[in-house]
Design a protein around this motif. Structure first.
Motif, PDB file in Angstrom:
ATOM      1  N   THR A  16       7.897  -9.482 -13.491  1.00  0.00           N
ATOM      2  CA  THR A  16       6.747 -10.264 -13.008  1.00  0.00           C
ATOM      3  C   THR A  16       6.969 -10.691 -11.558  1.00  0.00           C
ATOM      4  N   VAL A  38       1.264 -11.798 -11.113  1.00  0.00           N
ATOM      5  CA  VAL A  38       2.070 -12.962 -11.475  1.00  0.00           C
ATOM      6  C   VAL A  38       1.218 -13.998 -12.199  1.00  0.00           C
ATOM      7  N   GLY A  39       1.850 -14.744 -13.089  1.00  0.00           N
ATOM      8  CA  GLY A  39       1.119 -15.775 -13.809  1.00  0.00           C
ATOM      9  C   GLY A  39       1.282 -17.113 -13.139  1.00  0.00           C
ATOM     10  N   LYS A 101      11.903 -22.110 -16.661  1.00  0.00           N
ATOM     11  CA  LYS A 101      12.777 -20.931 -16.752  1.00  0.00           C
ATOM     12  C   LYS A 101      14.242 -21.367 -16.751  1.00  0.00           C
ATOM     13  N   TRP A 125       7.789 -12.844 -23.304  1.00  0.00           N
ATOM     14  CA  TRP A 125       7.868 -13.066 -21.859  1.00  0.00           C
ATOM     15  C   TRP A 125       9.146 -12.425 -21.323  1.00  0.00           C
ATOM     16  N   ASN A 175       2.680 -16.076 -23.372  1.00  0.00           N
ATOM     17  CA  ASN A 175       2.703 -15.139 -22.266  1.00  0.00           C
ATOM     18  C   ASN A 175       3.481 -13.940 -22.802  1.00  0.00           C
ATOM     19  N   TYR A 207       2.547 -23.307 -21.715  1.00  0.00           N
ATOM     20  CA  TYR A 207       1.086 -23.121 -21.629  1.00  0.00           C
ATOM     21  C   TYR A 207       0.321 -24.075 -22.545  1.00  0.00           C
ATOM     22  N   LYS A 237       2.423 -24.924 -14.924  1.00  0.00           N
ATOM     23  CA  LYS A 237       1.125 -24.349 -15.300  1.00  0.00           C
ATOM     24  C   LYS A 237       0.059 -25.423 -15.465  1.00  0.00           C
ATOM     25  N   ARG A 372      -0.356  -6.158 -18.677  1.00  0.00           N
ATOM     26  CA  ARG A 372      -0.746  -7.579 -18.609  1.00  0.00           C
ATOM     27  C   ARG A 372      -1.587  -7.821 -17.360  1.00  0.00           C
TER      28      ARG A 372
HETATM   29  N1  GLU Z   1       5.292 -16.990 -15.666  1.00  0.00           N
HETATM   30  C1  GLU Z   1       4.907 -16.166 -14.596  1.00  0.00           C
HETATM   31  C2  GLU Z   1       4.719 -14.751 -15.061  1.00  0.00           C
HETATM   32  O1  GLU Z   1       5.056 -14.417 -16.151  1.00  0.00           O
HETATM   33  C3  GLU Z   1       5.717 -16.337 -13.373  1.00  0.00           C
HETATM   34  C4  GLU Z   1       6.715 -15.302 -12.973  1.00  0.00           C
HETATM   35  C5  GLU Z   1       8.015 -15.503 -13.652  1.00  0.00           C
HETATM   36  O2  GLU Z   1       8.622 -16.560 -13.456  1.00  0.00           O
HETATM   37  O3  GLU Z   1       8.390 -14.625 -14.386  1.00  0.00           O
HETATM   38  O4  GLU Z   1       4.144 -13.986 -14.330  1.00  0.00           O
END
Ligand code: GLU
Ligand code: PMP
Length: 397
Positions: A16, A38-39, A101, A125, A175, A207, A237, A372
């Motif tokens: 990501t 990216v999320g 994270k 994820w 996610n 989330y 988020k 995604r």
């Molecule tokens: N949570 C987001 C994603 O999955 C941010 C990027 C990451 O930290 O992995 O895109």
């Protein structure tokens, strides 16, 4: 002799993060890419949070912070857990980290030993499986199906557990799939977990507030589980604060102590300014979060409607988070200009090259039939991106 440690040679970069960087590089070259990779919320951090950060600078919150976080922030988290999740924690059962994270990484490093099994429902994820691998644990991937909204049933969990199972990592809202476990589904998983007292649960609730079906369900609320659930959450988020890097965990004191020990060696306490800002976020008006949730819900309807019009795509309707995870495998084997789409990596690359839209291949989440798409962007960009996607897919023969 190898220069890099064996540990690092085994570690893959985060897909990501990598896709986001690649997109930003292309955009910097002047290429008009719509970034759905990216999320992260596209909203600015709320004003009252920014004010709290400015005040913190003026008030000289510039010194090292306690490793576990400022007491005032730990107390604000305790209040949040009580108010929103009906969970009773004491401040010394909370650790503040550099993002959720980091909280997940601390927990995995603290609990997982070589050979320990960690059950992870897939699609998952990106970072879960790689962090478990870094800890020399064994990932036990439980494959879920689009037809079941990508949810793991109690029976599937029961089947995956062995005497070597150390933990389950559960993400709801999820996610990358957007699926949300209902109270009944969560309760059924809790029943299984009660029968296996050696299994810890890392409950990733980042989330929580982006939920379109109702009240959030925390695994720690179920009877008999609180002592072995590590609840992970953060401000990224819900409050549009991804760059501030504040996340946290709530867990039994001995787990908290281990994570403080690890964090004390790795990073010390999280940023003083960001912590002060996070207190304002958590104690602030919940309407700010609700307004963003409503925007995500509107965008979900928009993107689901548009993607459903593309023939060949299969989609589970998400109930939370800000992703769709469509199955695009009907296009595998087709080609354009000699480029054959064989898998999700090829599909993401094709959509980037021909459609100028950035997505993340499902392979990064353990499900190669899907890609995604993050819809945390404006209605205009969503409409334009899906138009580009439809046009690009029409080229495949
Ligand atoms: N949570 C987001 C994603 O999955 C941010 C990027 C990451 O930290 O992995 O895109
Ligand atoms: N868990 C999940 C499921 C996520 O999508 C993210 C976003 N990168 C995180 C954890 C980490 O969030 P943070 O920005 O707080 O590190």
């Amino acid at each position: 002799m190898e220069l890099l440690s064996e540990r690092l040679r085994r570690l893959k970069p985060s897909a990501t993060v990598a896709m986001n960087q690649k997109t930003k590089d292309l955009q910097a070259q002047g290429i008009d890419i719509i970034n759905l990779s990216v999320g992260e919320p596209d909203f600015n951090t709320p004003d009252h949070v920014k004010e709290a950060a400015k005040k913190a600078i003026d008030e000289n919150y510039s010194f090292y912070t306690p490793v576990a976080g400022y007491p005032e922030l730990r107390q604000a988290i305790v209040r949040k857990l009580k108010r929103e999740n009906n969970l009773e924690y004491k401040p010394d059962e909370i650790v503040v980290s550099n993002g959720a994270k980091h909280a997940i990484a601390n927990t995995i490093m603290s609990l997982v030993d070589k050979g320990d099994e960690v059950v992870i429902p897939s699609p998952y994820w990106v970072s879960y499986a790689d962090l478990v691998t870094l800890a020399e644990g064994t990932n036990v991937i439980v494959k879920t199906r689009l037809e079941d909204n990508f949810k793991m049933s109690a029976g599937m969990l029961e089947e995956a557990i062995t005497p070597r199972t150390k933990a389950l990592i559960l993400c709801s809202p999820s996610n990358p799939t957007g699926s949300v476990y209902s109270y009944e589904e969560m309760s059924a998983l809790a029943d299984v977990l009660r029968r296996h007292p050696q299994v810890f649960v890392i409950a990733d609730e980042i989330y929580e507030h982006i939920n379109f079906v109702g009240r959030h369900v925390s695994m720690a609320q179920f009877e008999g589980l609180r002592e072995r659930v590590i609840t992970v959450n953060g401000v990224s988020k819900a409050y549009a604060m991804t760059g501030w890097r504040i996340g946290y965990m709530a867990a039994a004191p001995w787990i908290v102590k281990a994570c403080i020990n690890l964090q004390g060696q790795f990073t010390t306490g999280a940023s003083s300014i960001a912590q002060r800002a996070s207190i304002a976020a958590l104690d602030g008006d919940p309407q700010v979060v609700e307004n963003m949730r409503q925007a995500f819900e509107r965008r979900k309807k928009l993107i689901v409607g548009l993607v459903s019009e593309i023939s060949g795509i299969r989609l589970a309707i998400p109930d939370g988070a800000f992703y769709i995870f469509p199955d695009v495998s009907a296009f595998y084997g087709k080609q354009y200009n000699g480029f054959v789409i064989k898998n999700s990596d090829d599909m993401s690359l094709f959509l980037l090259d021909q459609g100028h839209i950035a997505t993340v291949p499902g392979s990064a989440f353990g499900e190669d039939t899907c890609i995604r798409i993050s819809y945390a962007t404006s209605d205009e960009k969503i409409s334009e991106a899906i138009r580009r996607m439809k046009d690009a897919l029409a080229l495949l023969k």
